[in-house]
Design an enzyme around this catalytic site. Structure first.
Site, PDB file in Angstrom:
ATOM      1  N   GLY A  90       2.201   1.300   3.441  1.00  0.00           N
ATOM      2  CA  GLY A  90       3.039   0.216   2.804  1.00  0.00           C
ATOM      3  C   GLY A  90       4.475   0.277   2.904  1.00  0.00           C
ATOM      4  N   CYS A  97     -11.342  -8.418   1.648  1.00  0.00           N
ATOM      5  CA  CYS A  97     -11.904  -9.919   1.957  1.00  0.00           C
ATOM      6  C   CYS A  97     -12.495 -10.547   0.852  1.00  0.00           C
ATOM      7  CB  CYS A  97     -12.893  -9.621   3.092  1.00  0.00           C
ATOM      8  SG  CYS A  97     -12.256  -8.915   4.433  1.00  0.00           S
TER       9      CYS A  97
HETATM   10  C1  LIG Z   1       0.361  -9.583  10.420  1.00  0.00           C
HETATM   11  C2  LIG Z   1      -0.554  -8.485   9.545  1.00  0.00           C
HETATM   12  C3  LIG Z   1      -1.835  -8.476   9.810  1.00  0.00           C
HETATM   13  C4  LIG Z   1      -2.614  -7.719   8.975  1.00  0.00           C
HETATM   14  N1  LIG Z   1      -3.905  -7.623   9.197  1.00  0.00           N
HETATM   15  C5  LIG Z   1      -4.932  -6.733   8.877  1.00  0.00           C
HETATM   16  C6  LIG Z   1      -6.194  -6.637   9.108  1.00  0.00           C
HETATM   17  O1  LIG Z   1      -6.685  -7.403   9.822  1.00  0.00           O
HETATM   18  N2  LIG Z   1      -6.893  -5.886   8.237  1.00  0.00           N
HETATM   19  C7  LIG Z   1      -6.480  -5.104   7.181  1.00  0.00           C
HETATM   20  O2  LIG Z   1      -7.059  -4.240   6.808  1.00  0.00           O
HETATM   21  N3  LIG Z   1      -4.985  -4.982   7.072  1.00  0.00           N
HETATM   22  C8  LIG Z   1      -4.367  -5.918   7.624  1.00  0.00           C
HETATM   23  N4  LIG Z   1      -2.663  -5.815   7.238  1.00  0.00           N
HETATM   24  C9  LIG Z   1      -2.385  -4.831   6.432  1.00  0.00           C
HETATM   25  C10 LIG Z   1      -1.804  -3.578   7.223  1.00  0.00           C
HETATM   26  O3  LIG Z   1      -2.749  -3.081   7.750  1.00  0.00           O
HETATM   27  C11 LIG Z   1      -0.990  -2.933   5.892  1.00  0.00           C
HETATM   28  O4  LIG Z   1      -2.133  -2.587   5.059  1.00  0.00           O
HETATM   29  C12 LIG Z   1       0.103  -3.446   5.307  1.00  0.00           C
HETATM   30  O5  LIG Z   1       0.729  -4.294   6.300  1.00  0.00           O
HETATM   31  C13 LIG Z   1       0.782  -2.536   4.428  1.00  0.00           C
HETATM   32  O6  LIG Z   1       1.678  -1.678   5.506  1.00  0.00           O
HETATM   33  P1  LIG Z   1       3.249  -2.201   6.049  1.00  0.00           P
HETATM   34  O7  LIG Z   1       3.844  -2.599   4.793  1.00  0.00           O
HETATM   35  O8  LIG Z   1       3.578  -0.898   6.836  1.00  0.00           O
HETATM   36  O9  LIG Z   1       2.815  -3.260   6.871  1.00  0.00           O
HETATM   37  C14 LIG Z   1      -2.002  -6.711   8.197  1.00  0.00           C
HETATM   38  C15 LIG Z   1      -0.705  -6.946   7.946  1.00  0.00           C
HETATM   39  C16 LIG Z   1       0.056  -7.739   8.621  1.00  0.00           C
HETATM   40  C17 LIG Z   1       1.706  -7.657   8.386  1.00  0.00           C
END
Ligand SMILES: Cc1cc2nc3c(=O)[nH]c(=O)nc-3n(C[C@H](O)[C@H](O)[C@H](O)COP(=O)(O)O)c2cc1C
Ligand SMILES: Cc1cc2nc3c(=O)[nH]c(=O)nc-3n(C[C@H](O)[C@H](O)[C@H](O)COP(=O)(O)OP(=O)(O)OC[C@H]3O[C@@H](n4cnc5c(N)ncnc54)[C@H](O)[C@@H]3O)c2cc1C
Ligand code: FES
EC number: 1.3.-.-
Lengths: 264, 304
Positions: free
Chosen positions: B244, B131
């Site tokens: 990720g 953030c």
């Molecule tokens: C729609 C969306 C909302 C997300 N909101 C948050 C959040 O509120 N806080 C956070 O730490 N990460 C947030 N993330 C990041 C995910 O928790 C994760 O770290 C990231 O998407 C990588 O993993 P992935 O490729 O499996 O999605 C968000 C990701 C997506 C796609």
């Protein structure tokens, strides 16, 4: 309860250039589905990562008798292009039925249904249900040209007061479908689905005439389950700001017409 | 059922298995009850929670990209008080551990969130340091070791709950941030958050996202994430939760081999809502087929 499952495609055909109708065999979903709800779908059973996300498509008709779901869609980009290459016997990956459906207020008798472009597709089932409920129904359909007035033949066979509008004048009135609103009388309730500008005009007309109704909205979707907050739309509420973001996938896609805030 | 021991111990935070769901992609858990046996998940990281309710960004909030997606949700959430009163009691009916992902714009925000959540019965806090720090001109906390450490220290003072610090990949040297948050007292490190990206609509000639930029997630980022887990695993002693782009059990095993003690599934839940259960089963199969008795045995095996 919604489910995720891999289903068989019964048939797929191009109903007019760039527009397809697909019939899917899914008795359990058909048994539960309500008009106005949608499917979140992916074109192949195997995990393929590009394009990555599912695509939301509404029910055009729910055929409970044969346990089949009918969807009608237009090819827009990569996802719908891929969908259009599928054939009878191929598999499709579904989540559904999702979202809220249209509801029919019992005490009203005189209904209006306004559909524009692809927004015509989700309304057929609703119109059929209104007739089953013994309601008077006026249907206004608008599109660029006659061939894009989806389901036109089916509507013509129904006992409804049908009017069409096309931009090129190839069917009915030449111009915007919303121009036809001015002539209507005695309407008690309205449903609409289509481009936002069209729905905003319907909303304005409904407010002037103190008519309640429902609108079916579209937003880009990630999860379809209410988890990701991608699909929000602005809905009037009694808070300080006067509105809040609500999820199109679970609180919608059907919203009370007068509560929707159409931006621009 | 095999006799493989799937339990993981993350510095005192005990999970029934290494499969968790990533913050912002799984709501508060309940959203997936029709698709997943929630009781079988190791943990659910709930949506990023802030001190006050947030409306989030304008739409479009997501854009699909090659094997991935961009998001700029803008942390829409009902605020910590609403979470404690209305959501937490609901999630308590399930066996999964609820981990609250906390977000703030000042160090004080994080500290207040920690004190409010301290005795609420949540299993752990995940500190989202991606953030912007409003007092530092919007620079993300997670981009500088000292700023990242400052947040962790402030949270540590307010609570004895297990602390997970979630790293941003948008940095030059992720090991420097990892070492700083370890020194500041984090119990666990999770990584990676999304990579800052952008997509332009060539017809409209403008960015697709209303927010212009957004976080890239999904299969496209997996190699970056695996590399970062591999590097951080060697730089720190605290356990790691890797994420990720994990879309299947093979991907999950890759993270375990790279040094993650547990994994988290994000974007893949959107593609296949049942994927978390398939990954859990697949990890077990991999262990059985390769003659292991526990998850632990393969953690970091690829580090050479
Ligand atoms: C729609 C969306 C909302 C997300 N909101 C948050 C959040 O509120 N806080 C956070 O730490 N990460 C947030 N993330 C990041 C995910 O928790 C994760 O770290 C990231 O998407 C990588 O993993 P992935 O490729 O499996 O999605 C968000 C990701 C997506 C796609
Ligand atoms: C509840 C709901 C019901 C729908 N019902 C129908 C229907 O019955 N028939 C029909 O033809 N279309 C319908 N749509 C629109 C349909 O989802 C999009 O046309 C489709 O997703 C486009 O995908 P694409 O890959 O071809 O286009 P691309 O532009 O390549 O898609 C890129 C991304 O944007 C998203 N996207 C693009 N346009 C839209 C849109 N209008 N709405 C939501 N997401 C969009 C895609 O899902 C994808 O994630 C509906 C949308 C919603 C939200
Ligand atoms: S699409 Fe994820 S909340 Fe609606």
């Amino acid at each position: 309860m919604p489910e995720r499952s891999i289903r068989n495609i019964v048939s797929q055909k191009e109903i007019c250039p760039g527009h397809y109708q697909m019939v899917i065999d899914a008795p359990e979903i058909a048994a539960e589905a309500e008009m106005g709800q949608f499917l979140h779908l992916k074109w192949a059973a195997e995990t393929n990562s590009d394009p990555l996300l599912r695509r939301p498509i509404s029910f055009n008709e729910i055929d409970r008798e044969h346990g089949q779901l009918i969807i009608v869609y237009r090819v827009i980009g990569r996802g719908t292009k891929l969908l259009s290459t599928l054939e009878a016997g191929d598999k499709i990956d579904l989540m559904g039925p999702l979202g809220t459906g249209f509801s029919i207020p019992e005490e009203k008798n005189n209904f209006l249904v306004v559909g524009g472009g692809m927004g015509i597709a989700p309304l057929l089932d609703l119109v059929e249900n209104l007739l089953v409920a013994d309601k008077e129904v006026t249907v206004l359909l608008g599109a660029e040209k006659k061939e894009q007035l989806l389901n036109l033949e089916q509507y013509q066979e129904l006992n409804v007061n049908l009017k069409t509008a096309t931009m090129d004048g190839s069917s009915g009135y030449q111009g915007f479908v919303t121009d036809l609103l001015a002539d209507l009388t005695a309407i008690e309730y309205v449903y609409t689905c289509g481009p936002e500008v069209m729905m905003a005009t319907v909303q304005e007309w409904a407010q002037e005439n103190e008519i309640a109704g429902q609108a079916s909205l579209e937003e880009r979707m990630g999860c379809g389950t209410g988890a990701c907050l991608s699909c929000v739309c602005k809905i009037k509420v009694e808070t300080e700001s006067g509105w809040e973001y609500q999820k199109t996938c679970t609180t919608g896609p059907i919203f009370a017409l007068n509560e929707v805030i159409f931006d621009e | 059922m095999s006799n493989v021991n799937l339990k993981v111990d993350l510095n005192g935070l005990q999970l029934a298995n290494p499969v968790t769901t990533a913050s912002g992609t799984f709501g508060f858990g309940e959203e997936y009850k029709d698709y997943v046996d929630l009781n079988k998940l190791g943990a659910v990281m709930v949506k990023g929670t802030t001190l006050n309710p947030k409306q989030g960004n304008a739409t479009p909030r997501i854009a699909e990209t090659s094997s991935g997606m961009l998001n700029a949700i803008g942390l829409q959430n009902p605020g910590v008080d609403y979470f404690l009163k209305n959501i937490l009691p609901e999630t308590k009916q399930y066996d999964f551990k609820t981990i609250v992902n906390i977000s703030g714009n000042t160090v004080e925000d994080y500290a207040k969130l920690a004190s409010k959540l301290d005795e609420s019965g949540v299993a752990a806090l995940e500190i989202n340091i991606s953030c912007p720090n409003v007092k530092k001109g919007g620079l993300a906390f997670g981009t500088q070791p000292a700023m990242a450490a400052g947040v962790v220290e402030a949270v540590r003072q307010e609570t004895d709950l297990p602390l997970i610090t979630k790293l941003s990949p948008n940095v030059a040297d992720i090991t420097a941030i990892a070492e700083a948050v370890e020194d500041a007292g984090t119990d666990v490190i999770s990584l990676i958050n999304t990579l800052l990206g952008m997509k332009i609509d060539i017809q409209q000639q403008e960015p697709v996202l209303a927010n212009k930029m957004g976080g890239l997630s999904g299969p496209a980022i997996k190699p970056v994430a695996v590399r970062m887990v591999y590097q951080v695993a060697q730089a720190v002693d605290v356990p790691l939760i890797g994420m990720g782009g994990i879309s299947n059990a093979e991907d999950a095993v890759e993270f375990l081999l790279a040094g993650a003690d547990a994994i988290s599934i994000g974007t893949a839940n959107f593609v296949n809502p049942e994927v978390s259960m398939e990954i859990l089963a697949g990890i077990e199969d991999y262990l059985v087929e390769n003659g292991y008795d526990s998850v632990e045995e393969i953690v970091g095996k690829a580090i050479k």
